[in-house]
Structures are given as structure tokens and as C-alpha cells.
Write a protein that holds these residues in place. Sequence first.
Motif, short mmCIF file in Angstrom:
data_model
loop_
_atom_site.label_atom_id
_atom_site.label_comp_id
_atom_site.label_asym_id
_atom_site.label_seq_id
_atom_site.Cartn_x
_atom_site.Cartn_y
_atom_site.Cartn_z
N PHE A 41 0.70 -1.21 -0.06
CA PHE A 41 -0.05 -0.09 -0.17
C PHE A 41 0.91 1.08 -0.03
O PHE A 41 0.81 2.16 -0.82
N HIS A 42 1.84 1.35 1.00
CA HIS A 42 2.61 2.30 1.12
C HIS A 42 3.53 2.68 -0.23
O HIS A 42 3.84 3.69 -0.70
N PHE A 43 3.89 1.57 -0.89
CA PHE A 43 4.73 1.72 -2.03
C PHE A 43 3.87 2.40 -3.35
O PHE A 43 4.45 3.38 -3.80
N TYR A 44 2.80 1.75 -3.49
CA TYR A 44 1.88 2.22 -4.77
C TYR A 44 1.38 3.74 -4.14
O TYR A 44 0.93 4.78 -5.10
N GLU A 45 1.02 3.84 -3.02
CA GLU A 45 0.44 5.25 -2.71
C GLU A 45 1.45 6.30 -2.65
O GLU A 45 1.09 7.57 -3.36
N GLY A 101 -3.98 7.30 -4.10
CA GLY A 101 -5.18 6.50 -4.50
C GLY A 101 -4.82 5.14 -5.15
O GLY A 101 -5.61 4.27 -4.99
N LEU A 102 -3.57 5.11 -5.46
CA LEU A 102 -3.17 4.00 -6.10
C LEU A 102 -3.27 2.64 -4.88
O LEU A 102 -3.39 1.63 -5.31
N GLY A 103 -2.70 3.16 -3.78
CA GLY A 103 -2.55 2.24 -2.72
C GLY A 103 -3.89 1.55 -2.27
O GLY A 103 -3.91 0.25 -1.96
N ASP A 104 -4.88 2.54 -2.53
CA ASP A 104 -6.13 1.73 -2.18
C ASP A 104 -6.89 0.92 -3.20
O ASP A 104 -7.13 -0.04 -2.91
N CYS A 105 -6.27 1.17 -4.50
CA CYS A 105 -6.64 0.30 -5.50
C CYS A 105 -5.70 -0.92 -5.50
O CYS A 105 -6.63 -2.12 -5.40
N PHE A 106 -4.64 -0.86 -4.91
CA PHE A 106 -4.06 -2.07 -4.69
C PHE A 106 -4.54 -2.88 -3.42
O PHE A 106 -4.50 -4.12 -3.67
N LEU A 107 -5.10 -2.20 -2.36
CA LEU A 107 -5.68 -3.04 -1.50
C LEU A 107 -7.03 -3.71 -1.63
O LEU A 107 -7.06 -5.00 -1.48
N GLU A 108 -7.72 -3.06 -2.35
CA GLU A 108 -9.09 -3.56 -2.93
C GLU A 108 -8.96 -4.46 -3.94
O GLU A 108 -9.52 -5.72 -3.62
N THR A 109 -7.91 -4.55 -4.76
CA THR A 109 -7.63 -5.77 -5.50
C THR A 109 -7.20 -7.00 -4.77
O THR A 109 -7.67 -7.96 -5.13
N LEU A 110 -6.26 -6.80 -4.13
CA LEU A 110 -5.53 -7.97 -3.53
C LEU A 110 -6.56 -8.68 -2.36
O LEU A 110 -6.50 -9.71 -2.33
N TYR A 111 -7.26 -7.76 -1.66
CA TYR A 111 -8.27 -8.32 -0.84
C TYR A 111 -9.51 -9.03 -1.56
O TYR A 111 -9.88 -10.02 -1.15
N SER A 112 -9.78 -8.36 -2.57
CA SER A 112 -10.54 -9.26 -3.56
C SER A 112 -10.09 -10.51 -4.03
O SER A 112 -10.84 -11.63 -3.99
N GLU A 113 -8.90 -10.57 -4.33
CA GLU A 113 -8.31 -12.00 -4.84
C GLU A 113 -8.13 -12.91 -3.68
O GLU A 113 -8.33 -14.18 -4.05
N ILE A 114 -7.73 -12.26 -2.59
CA ILE A 114 -7.58 -13.11 -1.37
C ILE A 114 -9.15 -13.67 -1.16
O ILE A 114 -9.22 -14.89 -0.76
N ASP A 115 -10.07 -13.02 -1.06
CA ASP A 115 -11.58 -13.32 -1.08
C ASP A 115 -11.92 -14.50 -1.77
O ASP A 115 -12.65 -15.28 -1.62
N SER A 116 -11.41 -14.60 -3.05
CA SER A 116 -11.89 -15.50 -4.01
C SER A 116 -11.15 -16.99 -3.80
O SER A 116 -11.65 -17.91 -4.30
N LEU A 117 -10.33 -16.92 -2.68
CA LEU A 117 -9.84 -18.04 -2.09
C LEU A 117 -11.02 -19.01 -1.53
O LEU A 117 -10.93 -20.19 -1.35
N GLN A 118 -11.94 -18.20 -1.16
CA GLN A 118 -13.25 -18.91 -0.45
C GLN A 118 -13.85 -20.04 -1.55
O GLN A 118 -14.00 -21.08 -1.09
N LEU A 119 -13.72 -19.88 -2.82
CA LEU A 119 -14.16 -20.80 -3.85
C LEU A 119 -12.98 -21.53 -4.63
O LEU A 119 -13.21 -22.61 -5.03
N TYR A 120 -11.67 -20.93 -4.72
CA TYR A 120 -10.85 -21.51 -5.37
C TYR A 120 -9.58 -21.89 -4.63
O TYR A 120 -8.39 -22.35 -5.01
#
Length: 100
Positions: free
Chosen positions: A17-21, A26-45
Motif C-alpha cells: 500500500f505504502h509503495f503504490y500510494e 489513491g493507487l494504494g487503495d486500488c492495490f488493497l481493494e484488488t488484493l483483498y478481492s483476490e484473497i476473498d476468491s480463495l473461498q471458492l478457489y
Amino acid sequence: MRISIQPSALADLRSGFHFYESRESGLGDCFLETLYSEIDSLQLYGGIHAIHFGSFHRLLSKRFPYGIYYSVSADSIFVNAVLDLRRNPEWITRTLDDLA
């Protein structure tokens, strides 16, 4: 399945987050949203990804050059590291060896 993000992975996410921010506001927020979404996908995959460095499954981020390294037990997924794949492979190996 329950997903547990380990303290080491939370520190990796904070660092990313700090690197991209620092590159663009705003890029840090995008980074976190993307990575958390991908982590959430582990529920299925969770568990279908190839095993790397001996004991960790690796999910590759689709938008950022990061790998999500996790392990699976009977009822839980443990996200152990979220690493920048542009780093030296020896550094990645050492980091994951310390977590195993």
C-alpha cells in the motif's frame, strides 16, 4: 472455508500500500481493494493453485505483480505472505522459508 490473513501477510499488504500510494495518490487503495478481492476468491478457489517453495499455494494477482502465498487446512485457508514478484527470487525463497 475460513480465511485467516497472518500478521506477516498484513505487513506485506501495508508495505505494498505504502509503495503504490507513494507513486500516485489513491493507487494504494486500488492495490488493497484488488488484493483483498483476490484473497476473498480463495473461498471458492482455495487449494487449486500450484504449490511453490515446498508448501505454499500461490495465487497470482491479475493487476499487480504480486503473489499471494497460502496454505490450506481442513477448514481454513491461511494467507502467509503477499510478496512482490519483482524481488530477487532468493529473497522470496528466504522469506517463505522463514514462514514455513
